[in-house]
Design a protein around this motif. Structure first.
Motif, mmCIF file in Angstrom:
data_model
loop_
_atom_site.group_PDB
_atom_site.id
_atom_site.type_symbol
_atom_site.label_atom_id
_atom_site.label_comp_id
_atom_site.label_asym_id
_atom_site.label_seq_id
_atom_site.Cartn_x
_atom_site.Cartn_y
_atom_site.Cartn_z
ATOM 1 N N LYS A 220 0.829 -1.216 0.000
ATOM 2 C CA LYS A 220 0.000 0.000 0.000
ATOM 3 C C LYS A 220 0.860 1.261 0.000
ATOM 4 O O LYS A 220 0.566 2.233 -0.703
ATOM 5 N N ASP A 221 1.928 1.242 0.783
ATOM 6 C CA ASP A 221 2.832 2.401 0.848
ATOM 7 C C ASP A 221 3.455 2.696 -0.514
ATOM 8 O O ASP A 221 3.580 3.859 -0.914
ATOM 9 N N VAL A 222 3.855 1.642 -1.228
ATOM 10 C CA VAL A 222 4.474 1.821 -2.544
ATOM 11 C C VAL A 222 3.446 2.317 -3.559
ATOM 12 O O VAL A 222 3.738 3.215 -4.362
ATOM 13 N N ILE A 223 2.242 1.752 -3.502
ATOM 14 C CA ILE A 223 1.184 2.200 -4.420
ATOM 15 C C ILE A 223 0.892 3.686 -4.202
ATOM 16 O O ILE A 223 0.693 4.448 -5.154
ATOM 17 N N MET A 224 0.874 4.097 -2.922
ATOM 18 C CA MET A 224 0.602 5.500 -2.610
ATOM 19 C C MET A 224 1.649 6.418 -3.250
ATOM 20 O O MET A 224 1.330 7.515 -3.715
ATOM 21 N N LEU A 225 2.900 5.957 -3.306
ATOM 22 C CA LEU A 225 3.965 6.762 -3.918
ATOM 23 C C LEU A 225 3.707 7.017 -5.400
ATOM 24 O O LEU A 225 4.119 8.041 -5.946
ATOM 25 N N TYR A 226 3.044 6.072 -6.053
ATOM 26 C CA TYR A 226 2.872 6.160 -7.500
ATOM 27 C C TYR A 226 1.452 6.519 -7.933
ATOM 28 O O TYR A 226 1.155 6.521 -9.120
ATOM 29 N N GLU A 227 0.569 6.829 -6.964
ATOM 30 C CA GLU A 227 -0.815 7.166 -7.306
ATOM 31 C C GLU A 227 -0.890 8.374 -8.241
ATOM 32 O O GLU A 227 -1.573 8.336 -9.272
ATOM 33 N N SER A 228 -0.202 9.446 -7.880
ATOM 34 C CA SER A 228 -0.262 10.664 -8.702
ATOM 35 C C SER A 228 0.303 10.424 -10.089
ATOM 36 O O SER A 228 -0.285 10.838 -11.094
ATOM 37 N N GLU A 229 1.447 9.733 -10.157
ATOM 38 C CA GLU A 229 2.075 9.481 -11.458
ATOM 39 C C GLU A 229 1.191 8.601 -12.328
ATOM 40 O O GLU A 229 1.091 8.810 -13.541
ATOM 41 N N SER A 230 0.518 7.615 -11.712
ATOM 42 C CA SER A 230 -0.356 6.731 -12.492
ATOM 43 C C SER A 230 -1.531 7.500 -13.088
ATOM 44 O O SER A 230 -1.946 7.238 -14.218
ATOM 45 N N ILE A 231 -2.053 8.480 -12.341
ATOM 46 C CA ILE A 231 -3.155 9.303 -12.850
ATOM 47 C C ILE A 231 -2.665 10.150 -14.026
ATOM 48 O O ILE A 231 -3.331 10.251 -15.061
ATOM 49 N N ILE A 238 -4.360 -1.532 -9.799
ATOM 50 C CA ILE A 238 -5.398 -2.397 -9.228
ATOM 51 C C ILE A 238 -4.789 -3.249 -8.115
ATOM 52 O O ILE A 238 -4.123 -4.255 -8.385
ATOM 53 N N PRO A 239 -4.964 -2.875 -6.841
ATOM 54 C CA PRO A 239 -4.450 -3.695 -5.737
ATOM 55 C C PRO A 239 -5.397 -4.856 -5.429
ATOM 56 O O PRO A 239 -6.620 -4.669 -5.314
ATOM 57 N N LEU A 240 -4.857 -6.055 -5.319
ATOM 58 C CA LEU A 240 -5.637 -7.246 -4.979
ATOM 59 C C LEU A 240 -4.967 -7.886 -3.759
ATOM 60 O O LEU A 240 -4.066 -8.717 -3.883
ATOM 61 N N PHE A 241 -5.419 -7.462 -2.554
ATOM 62 C CA PHE A 241 -4.767 -7.889 -1.327
ATOM 63 C C PHE A 241 -5.401 -9.155 -0.759
ATOM 64 O O PHE A 241 -6.634 -9.309 -0.767
ATOM 65 N N ASP A 242 -4.550 -10.048 -0.252
ATOM 66 C CA ASP A 242 -5.027 -11.231 0.465
ATOM 67 C C ASP A 242 -5.690 -10.761 1.758
ATOM 68 O O ASP A 242 -5.185 -9.868 2.440
ATOM 69 N N GLU A 243 -6.817 -11.367 2.094
ATOM 70 C CA GLU A 243 -7.507 -10.987 3.332
ATOM 71 C C GLU A 243 -6.659 -11.328 4.556
ATOM 72 O O GLU A 243 -6.742 -10.657 5.588
ATOM 73 N N LEU A 263 7.434 -1.619 -10.045
ATOM 74 C CA LEU A 263 6.285 -0.804 -10.427
ATOM 75 C C LEU A 263 6.679 0.261 -11.447
ATOM 76 O O LEU A 263 5.956 0.534 -12.410
ATOM 77 N N LYS A 264 7.838 0.847 -11.257
ATOM 78 C CA LYS A 264 8.353 1.844 -12.199
ATOM 79 C C LYS A 264 8.580 1.210 -13.573
ATOM 80 O O LYS A 264 8.201 1.773 -14.610
ATOM 81 N N ASN A 265 9.186 0.021 -13.600
ATOM 82 C CA ASN A 265 9.399 -0.678 -14.862
ATOM 83 C C ASN A 265 8.083 -1.011 -15.553
ATOM 84 O O ASN A 265 7.971 -0.920 -16.783
ATOM 85 N N ALA A 266 7.075 -1.407 -14.756
ATOM 86 C CA ALA A 266 5.759 -1.743 -15.318
ATOM 87 C C ALA A 266 5.128 -0.523 -15.994
ATOM 88 O O ALA A 266 4.577 -0.620 -17.098
#
Length: 362
Positions: A220-231, A238-243, A263-266
């Protein structure tokens, strides 16, 4: 016209094609020693630049050169034009003392950079040979560590000198409204040092500082870093977390480094893909008491078998600006955690990188 030229309030010269002085203004005769050869008035180590300037197209802009006055050298900004007889007319405008000092400092910096580049070029063949040996697996880990430290020393020392010199010049450049040039230069030096650091990380074992870490929170922390750039890039994350969200003993900063790299490479793979209809990255976690996995799947350009076979090799990169260190470092970090990193990919169909860690000491 000739009277006006002779009485101009700054040094002026008329030269023939051989750069011999045909005539000069009275002001030039007052402050410069008598000579028939214009280049005699230029500092010795700048004469080649001066000759090149005066033999170039007459439309080229000004040049700044140290000229020998009666008492000492002083920097002048020289402009040139051509008269009706094809002679070269040179107008010399003295620079302020501060501007002249800055010019001399910049010249010294340029010479240091040139010396650094020449030294690096001389060592290039040896470094390339060593890199090939690393790729071929002919260098053992202890040798690789010594090699890395040596290369870092050879490159970092002159970089540190150049960076310090630029920082000394920065206040002067700021005064002239040119601070951005210093900032760019320092930024590039910092980037070079980062690359060296990555190379050292790939070869030098570091102390393992591990603490209980939630895998879902880490992702989640890493996704948050890239939220703005992804927009901005119009890419859907699309995060799919194990319960089940277990905590494991991990070196969290290094694991985060791996996820950021993947994530950057993706994102970059999606940017160069021809498939613009589907621009998404799925980040999936799966947790068990004694293991976990994190998969990053993109809809990017994918890779062919030739690229896949060399993907984790040091110094191998498909990017024009890449250094080929990132994925090699990622694999080493995962292996240090008793894990593996695998990839499935097909050209034009995207890639799926999967990290699996076994027995991570819950």
């Amino acid at each position: 016209m000739e009277v006006a030229f002779i009485n101009l309030p700054f040094p002026c010269f008329v030269l023939n094609k051989a750069l011999e002085i045909q005539t000069s203004s009275l002001y030039a005769k007052e402050i410069f020693p008598e000579t028939n050869v214009f280049l005699d008035l230029i500092a010795h180590d700048c004469r080649q630049d001066a000759r090149r300037y005066f033999t170039e197209t007459i439309k080229s802009g000004p040049i700044e050169l140290p000229m020998k006055a009666v008492s000492s050298f002083r920097f002048y900004q020289l402009y040139k034009s051509e008269d009706s007889l094809g002679n070269i007319v040179v107008y010399c405008f003295p620079l302020s003392t501060k501007a002249a000092e800055l010019k001399m400092a910049m010249d010294r910096l340029e010479k240091k950079l040139l010396a650094f580049n020449l030294d690096l070029a001389n060592r290039k063949e040896d470094m390339e040979k060593q890199a090939e040996e690393i790729k071929a697996g002919k260098v053992y880990s202890e040798d690789l560590e010594r090699l890395a430290a040596g290369i870092a020393h050879e490159i970092r020392n002159p970089l540190t000198t150049v960076k310090g010199f630029i920082q000394l010049l920065k206040p002067e450049l700021k005064e002239m409204g040119k601070e951005q040039y210093a900032n760019v230069a320092i930024e590039e030096i910092n980037r070079a040092n980062t690359i060296i650091g990555e190379f050292l990380s790939a070869t030098k074992p570091s102390a393992r500082i591990r603490q209980k870490t939630s895998v879902n929170k880490l992702v989640k922390d890493v996704i948050m870093l890239y939220e703005s750039e992804s927009i901005l890039r119009n890419i859907k994350l699309i995060p799919l977390f194990d319960e089940k969200d277990y905590s494991y003993q991990l070196d969290a900063p290094r694991m985060k480094q791996v996820l950021i790299n993947l994530l950057k490479n993706a994102m970059e793979a999606i940017e160069v893909s021809e498939n613009n209809a589907k621009r998404e990255i799925k980040i999936t976690t799966h947790a068990e008491p004694d293991s976990f996995s994190i998969c990053i799947e993109d809809s990017g350009c994918g890779m062919d078998p030739g690229v896949l076979s060399q993907l984790f090799s040091p110094f191998y990169s498909t990017k024009s600006y890449g250094n080929g260190i990132g994925l090699n470092v990622c694999r080493k970090i995962i292996e240090d955690h008793n894990g593996t990193i695998t990839v499935q990919s097909h050209a034009g169909q995207g890639s799926n990188f999967c990290i699996t860690i076994q027995n991570p000491c819950c």
